[in-house]
Design a protein around this motif. Sequence first.
Motif, PDB file in Angstrom:
ATOM      1  N   ARG A   1      43.171  39.311  42.960  1.00 40.06           N
ATOM      2  CA  ARG A   1      42.817  40.091  43.865  1.00 40.06           C
ATOM      3  C   ARG A   1      42.795  41.509  43.303  1.00 40.06           C
ATOM      4  O   ARG A   1      41.720  42.415  43.675  1.00 40.06           O
ATOM      5  CB  ARG A   1      43.588  40.081  45.265  1.00 40.06           C
ATOM      6  N   ALA A   2      43.817  41.826  42.686  1.00 39.62           N
ATOM      7  CA  ALA A   2      44.080  43.066  41.932  1.00 39.62           C
ATOM      8  C   ALA A   2      42.848  43.309  40.909  1.00 39.62           C
ATOM      9  O   ALA A   2      42.342  44.612  41.330  1.00 39.62           O
ATOM     10  CB  ALA A   2      45.059  43.126  41.106  1.00 39.62           C
ATOM     11  N   ALA A   3      42.147  42.611  40.225  1.00 43.06           N
ATOM     12  CA  ALA A   3      41.207  42.469  39.388  1.00 43.06           C
ATOM     13  C   ALA A   3      39.880  43.051  40.316  1.00 43.06           C
ATOM     14  O   ALA A   3      39.144  43.944  40.042  1.00 43.06           O
ATOM     15  CB  ALA A   3      40.849  41.238  38.726  1.00 43.06           C
ATOM     16  N   GLN A   4      39.762  42.242  41.272  1.00 42.39           N
ATOM     17  CA  GLN A   4      38.818  42.573  42.538  1.00 42.39           C
ATOM     18  C   GLN A   4      38.757  43.956  42.927  1.00 42.39           C
ATOM     19  O   GLN A   4      37.944  44.755  42.942  1.00 42.39           O
ATOM     20  CB  GLN A   4      38.926  41.633  43.531  1.00 42.39           C
ATOM     21  N   GLY A   5      39.992  44.382  43.216  1.00 43.50           N
ATOM     22  CA  GLY A   5      40.438  45.452  44.054  1.00 43.50           C
ATOM     23  C   GLY A   5      40.039  46.832  43.206  1.00 43.50           C
ATOM     24  O   GLY A   5      39.523  47.926  43.728  1.00 43.50           O
ATOM     25  N   VAL A   6      40.388  46.643  41.889  1.00 45.62           N
ATOM     26  CA  VAL A   6      40.068  47.709  40.938  1.00 45.62           C
ATOM     27  C   VAL A   6      38.608  47.876  40.572  1.00 45.62           C
ATOM     28  O   VAL A   6      38.228  48.745  39.687  1.00 45.62           O
ATOM     29  CB  VAL A   6      40.804  47.907  39.637  1.00 45.62           C
ATOM     30  N   GLY A   7      37.906  46.848  41.142  1.00 47.31           N
ATOM     31  CA  GLY A   7      36.295  47.082  40.979  1.00 47.31           C
ATOM     32  C   GLY A   7      35.798  46.279  39.891  1.00 47.31           C
ATOM     33  O   GLY A   7      34.691  46.593  39.396  1.00 47.31           O
ATOM     34  N   MET A   8      36.446  45.187  39.348  1.00 41.15           N
ATOM     35  CA  MET A   8      35.865  44.294  38.499  1.00 41.15           C
ATOM     36  C   MET A   8      34.838  43.336  39.468  1.00 41.15           C
ATOM     37  O   MET A   8      35.178  42.665  40.187  1.00 41.15           O
ATOM     38  CB  MET A   8      36.875  43.375  37.993  1.00 41.15           C
ATOM     39  N   THR A   9      33.786  43.071  38.606  1.00 43.11           N
ATOM     40  CA  THR A   9      32.780  42.109  38.956  1.00 43.11           C
ATOM     41  C   THR A   9      33.514  40.790  38.662  1.00 43.11           C
ATOM     42  O   THR A   9      34.359  40.499  37.798  1.00 43.11           O
ATOM     43  CB  THR A   9      31.580  42.156  38.196  1.00 43.11           C
TER      44      THR A   9
ATOM     45  N   VAL B   1      40.850  39.684  32.569  1.00 44.33           N
ATOM     46  CA  VAL B   1      41.752  39.415  33.094  1.00 44.33           C
ATOM     47  C   VAL B   1      42.319  37.798  33.001  1.00 44.33           C
ATOM     48  O   VAL B   1      43.449  37.555  32.468  1.00 44.33           O
ATOM     49  CB  VAL B   1      42.183  39.694  34.579  1.00 44.33           C
TER      50      VAL B   1
ATOM     51  N   ILE C   1      46.870  38.361  41.217  1.00 43.71           N
ATOM     52  CA  ILE C   1      46.282  38.996  40.048  1.00 43.71           C
ATOM     53  C   ILE C   1      44.731  39.304  40.045  1.00 43.71           C
ATOM     54  O   ILE C   1      44.033  40.092  39.887  1.00 43.71           O
ATOM     55  CB  ILE C   1      46.865  38.607  38.711  1.00 43.71           C
TER      56      ILE C   1
END
Lengths: 255, 523
Positions: free
Chosen positions: B126-134, B142, B124
């Motif tokens: 990684r997903a936050a990182q993947g959608v472009g979150m700082t 998240v 999860i």
Amino acid sequence: MIEILGVSKTYGARGAGGPAALTNLSLTVPDGEFLALIGPSGCGKTTTLGLINRLVDPDAGEVRLEGRDIAGQDAALLRRSIGYVFQEAGLFPHLTVAENIAMTPRLMGWPKAETQARVTELLALVRLDAFAQRMPAQLSGGQRQRVALARALAARPHILLLDEPFGALDPLTRDEVAQDVRDIHRRLKLTTVMVTHDMTEALLLADRIAVMRDGALVQAGTPRELVAHPADGFVSAMLETPRRRAVALANALHA
Amino acid sequence: MDASFREALALLPDYLGQHVLLSLAALALGIAISLPLGIAAARRPRLAAPLLGLAGLVQTIPGLALLALFYPVLLALSLLSQDLFGFGFRALGFLPALAALTLYSMLPVLRNTVTALAGIEPAIRRAAQGVGMTPRQSLLLVELPLAAPVIMAGIRTAAVWVVGTATLSTPIGQTSLGNYIFTGLQTENWVFVLFGCVAAALLALVLDQLLALAGAGLAARSRPRLIAAAIGLLLVIAASLSSLLPAPSNATQSRLLIGAKNFGEQYILADLLAARLGKAGYVTATRSDLGSSIAFRALAANEIDLYVEYSGTLWTSQMHRTDMPGRASMLAQIAQWLKQHYGIVMAGRLGFENAYVLAMRADRAQALHIESLSDLAVHAPSLRIGGDFEFFSRPEWRATAAAYGLAFAMQRQYQPEFLYRAAASGDVDVISAFSSDGRVAGYGLTLLADPKAVLPPYDAILLVAPRHAHDTRLLAALHPFENTIPLPLMQQANFLLSRPSARQTPAQAAQWLEQRLEQKLAH
């Protein structure tokens, strides 16, 4: 166009130490192509995928998108412009389907109405119109993967990265979602890179296949080229299963 | 019983209000510190282990000790700030209680924050990182929302702990629901004890439920529930603030704070002083249940204005003297010492003595032919002795034991109230008693003589804070106390608090004493 130029990457202890994940890898993906990255576990295919949206930064070499080195670009901003679908979907469990899909537009500060319209449009694209207000836990595996796909496409990216997107699905759903992906790739004129360890899937979906082993590229070519001229015994061996299945299928269907 | 209940009810707004404000302030501060710390620790495992270890260590310190420890720490800080910046702050009451309770509230919040954040699936993040979150967006959008239920559970635990432990802030001068419990234990007023316990439990329950409502509102992202919880909390705060409103308006006048240690005689004398000074036109308030040396330090630091001390206690515990120069010389030396070292004024002695003495059940003393400490020494190896919490660590006891060669088979410590009962029931054979205590006679005890005069005199003396050293009006108002209370009268007043039938409150006993003193004056 995605260009990976002479990239090396080592994990673990900085400098010396850990095993090399990638050694001097070069790979180019022209616009509009569907490329499959394939190889056994630990061959560096997911690392390669991560290079493209800076989830992984190279130790040496460079990665260029549209001719520009991405090393100097803001990682978060770059990732918002690239769609990414994770192995296990990676949906945010505390947000509804619609909120998950709206995440990247939200981060980019789109107006609410525009985001709303985009979410509706994407739900239609992945055939989940009635599911906007569901929570991820209420969805089946295939539905979750399609929501992840819609989320990846929300901010209208030109590049779509897929990390074993069908790995956790049953065969029937797997085929269905795969056809959706292929369809969307063509309709939206995306440049798609998909990591898989299933050669049959790669042969069926990809325009071109890049076979990797031990952090290096073994061979890249169209399915036809691979089948006709496998570079070595390793590639032939990987093609053996699909070939045997094809023969068995042909026999079964024509009997 | 009925009177006790009514008195308890009348005190409730003040006690509850202060308790709520203290608890909520400590909880808010604890969350404000431990939430960011927890977030930092979740990202740096190397920080997490020592931080959690430290918070856990704090938790193992008994609440009473932790609270008491903060008083000298803050006093030292206040003196330091006085030296460096020219201003000090009140080291008694609210601040040390706040500091200790804040520390106490940190562990559950810290641990739950670290656990909840560490428990979030890497996929999860990684997903936050993947959608472009700082990293910051990932945390706020998240990770924290996912961790919220577990963090909230930690906050609820902390709230219950803090409300419970806040009852222990009474001995360091912070009014709380603990005042019921401490006073009740000292005066055997079980209605008070029970009232304090039930009030604290109900408060903990209400806070817990309000936080649960807030947590559920957060989880379901239901605005009505969040609003309801917020309104509930605001109501609790508003109610406690409004109950305290009269106090600050009084505080703008010069209000006299009368200190009292943690036993009945001190409560009565504090009430008596308050009544007299009230007649002289002073506004007063009392801080009761102070620990013995806390009362002295608070007076020296001008944090209370006056209290009743005992000469022997100062002589041994503060001046560290072991010689016995005789009563008059001793009092003169004490007055001199107080003035020289602290600027404290000894405004005179009250007329009675409340000495540490050893007591036995009269029938048992008779049977063993024990009349004095010398006789006791012979039987001591086969006898058990009980003392209050201070007694065995006081220099008087060490001197006495050495002088008479007292070595008992066993020694135990009791709350003063249970001490007398232990002697009466035969759980122990000898106890440390107070000569002015009404219970000595009440429980059929006899006092043992001290032929070697090892135990110093314990004349009750009135001490006034340094800042009033030249306050002639106040000193004049206190003058009528000089040598007016004889021992039997004090014993009777004390006994009113503990006699089994028709037990009275300290205020009633003070009133009784005042009437007797006036009658005596009239004669």
